[in-house]
Design an enzyme around this catalytic site. Structure first.
Site, short mmCIF file in Angstrom:
data_model
loop_
_atom_site.label_atom_id
_atom_site.label_comp_id
_atom_site.label_asym_id
_atom_site.label_seq_id
_atom_site.Cartn_x
_atom_site.Cartn_y
_atom_site.Cartn_z
N TYR A 20 -38.74 2.12 -24.40
CA TYR A 20 -37.66 2.78 -25.14
C TYR A 20 -38.15 3.95 -25.99
CZ TYR A 20 -35.16 -1.63 -24.15
OH TYR A 20 -34.60 -2.74 -23.56
N PRO A 26 -31.94 -16.05 -32.64
CA PRO A 26 -30.51 -15.85 -32.90
C PRO A 26 -29.79 -15.43 -31.62
CG PRO A 26 -31.83 -14.85 -34.64
CD PRO A 26 -32.78 -15.23 -33.55
N HIS A 40 -41.87 -6.74 -19.38
CA HIS A 40 -40.56 -6.12 -19.22
C HIS A 40 -40.02 -6.26 -17.79
CE1 HIS A 40 -37.98 -2.61 -20.99
NE2 HIS A 40 -37.25 -3.46 -20.33
N GLY A 98 -28.21 -10.47 -30.73
CA GLY A 98 -29.17 -9.53 -31.27
C GLY A 98 -28.72 -8.10 -31.02
N LEU A 99 -29.44 -7.17 -31.59
CA LEU A 99 -29.15 -5.74 -31.38
C LEU A 99 -30.10 -5.20 -30.33
CD1 LEU A 99 -27.70 -3.07 -32.23
CD2 LEU A 99 -29.65 -2.69 -33.77
N GLY A 100 -29.54 -4.74 -29.20
CA GLY A 100 -30.33 -4.00 -28.23
C GLY A 100 -30.45 -2.55 -28.66
N GLY A 140 -40.31 -23.96 -30.05
CA GLY A 140 -40.67 -23.55 -31.40
C GLY A 140 -40.10 -22.21 -31.82
#
Length: 276
Positions: A47, A12, A105, A15-17, A8
Site C-alpha cells: 500500500y 476486532p 499478502h 477494522g479499517l482497510g 490468543g
C-alpha cells in the site's frame, strides 16, 4: 464490538482497510477511525502508506495496547532473507513498535511455502509481531501452511462478499481455528449494494445496504471484515451494526447470492482458487 479469538489473538471483527489511502488523507482517516471506535487497523507493504498509518495512530493519542494492527509482506518478498527484510522495514515505517499481526499478502508459487512460513515464524522471534497469518490462501494452502508452521496461524485474509462464496476457505479456517477476514467486504459497492435482497433487508431494519452486508459477515463464526472508506461519515456507519440482527431468512437469502462467484480481485499471480 465482536471480538474474534484465534490462538490468543483477539481480532476486532470490524477494522479499517487502508488500501489506496495516501498522504494526509490516510493520516486523517486512521485518526478519525480510532476516534469513531475502530480498534483494528489494516495496512500492507504494497500500500505504501505504513508511515501515514503509523502517524494516524500516534495522532489519535490512543494507547497502543488498545489497537490491533496488521501489515502484510508482498508476494515478491517471500524468500527467507526478503521476507525478514520487508518485515523489518514495515515495523520501522509504522513506528509503533511490534504489530499485532504480519501476513503473507499473497502466496508465491516460485518460493517453497515452507521457506516462507519458516521466515514468517521468525518475525515473531525477532519481536516484529505478536501473531502471524496469511492472505489469499486457498483451503488446501491453509491446511498445508498450518501443518508446517511452528506457531499457529491466526488469520487468512481473503476477498469475501455476498457475490463470492468462500465456503471451502472458511471451513479450512475453522478447522484450523483461524479467523477469516474479508477484504472488499461490500463488493466495492455497485451491484452488491443494489441487489433487491440486500435492499429489502436494509429497509426492514432501517439500515444502509452496506450495514446489512457487514452484519451478514460478522454474524458468521470466525468472520470479520475490513471495509475501506475515505468518507469520514461512513466510518461510524460501518461500526453501527451491532444493535440489530438479521433474521434467519434474510441471512440465508444473502448467503444464496454467493453462488455467483463474482471475484473482483484476481491478479495474474493469484493461486488456483477454490470453486466454493
Amino acid at each position: 464490538m465482536k471480538i474474534i479469538e484465534a490462538h490468543g489473538a483477539r481480532i476486532p471483527s470490524i477494522g479499517l482497510g487502508t488500501y489506496t489511502l495516501e498522504g494526509e488523507t490516510c493520516v486523517d482517516m486512521v485518526a478519525k477511525a480510532i476516534e469513531a471506535g475502530y480498534r483494528h487497523i489494516d495496512t500492507a507493504r504494497m500500500y505504501g502508506n505504513e508511515v501515514q498509518v503509523g502517524e494516524g495512530i500516534r495522532r489519535s493519542g490512543i494507547d497502543r495496547g488498545e489497537l490491533f494492527v496488521t501489515t502484510k509482506v508482498w508476494w515478491t518478498d517471500l524468500t527467507e532473507d526478503a521476507l525478514s527484510a520487508s518485515a523489518h522495514k514495515a515495523i520501522e515505517a509504522l513506528g509503533i513498535g511490534a504489530v499485532d499481526l504480519i501476513l503473507i499478502h499473497w502466496p508465491n508459487r516460485d518460493v517453497p511455502l515452507e521457506e516462507s512460513i519458516d521466515a514468517l515464524n521468525r518475525t515473531v522471534a525477532d519481536g516484529l509481531t505478536h501473531h502471524i497469518g496469511v492472505a489469499n490462501f486457498t483451503s488446501a494452502m491453509v491446511d498445508e501452511a498450518c501443518a508446517m508452521s511452528s506457531r499457529p496461524l491466526v488469520c487468512n485474509q481473503v476477498e469475501y462478499h455476498p457475490f463470492l462464496s468462500q465456503d471451502d476457505v472458511l471451513s479450512a479456517c475453522r478447522r484450523n481455528e483461524m479467523a477469516m477476514i474479508a477484504y472488499s467486504p461490500i463488493g466495492q459497492g455497485g451491484d452488491v449494494l443494489g441487489h433487491p435482497v440486500i435492499r429489502e433487508a436494509a429497509e426492514a431494519h432501517g439500515k444502509s445496504p452496506a450495514q446489512i452486508v457487514l452484519r451478514w459477515e460478522i454474524e458468521q463464526d470466525m468472520v470479520g471484515a475490513i471495509p475501506r472508506t475515505s468518507n469520514p461519515e461512513r466510518l461510524r456507519q460501518n461500526l453501527e451494526i451491532f444493535d440489530f440482527a438479521l433474521t434467519e431468512a434474510e441471512h440465508a437469502a444473502i448467503s444464496d447470492l454467493t453462488r455467483r462467484r463474482a471475484r473482483l480481485v484476481d491478479p495474474s499471480f493469484a493461486p488456483h482458487w477454490d470453486r466454493a
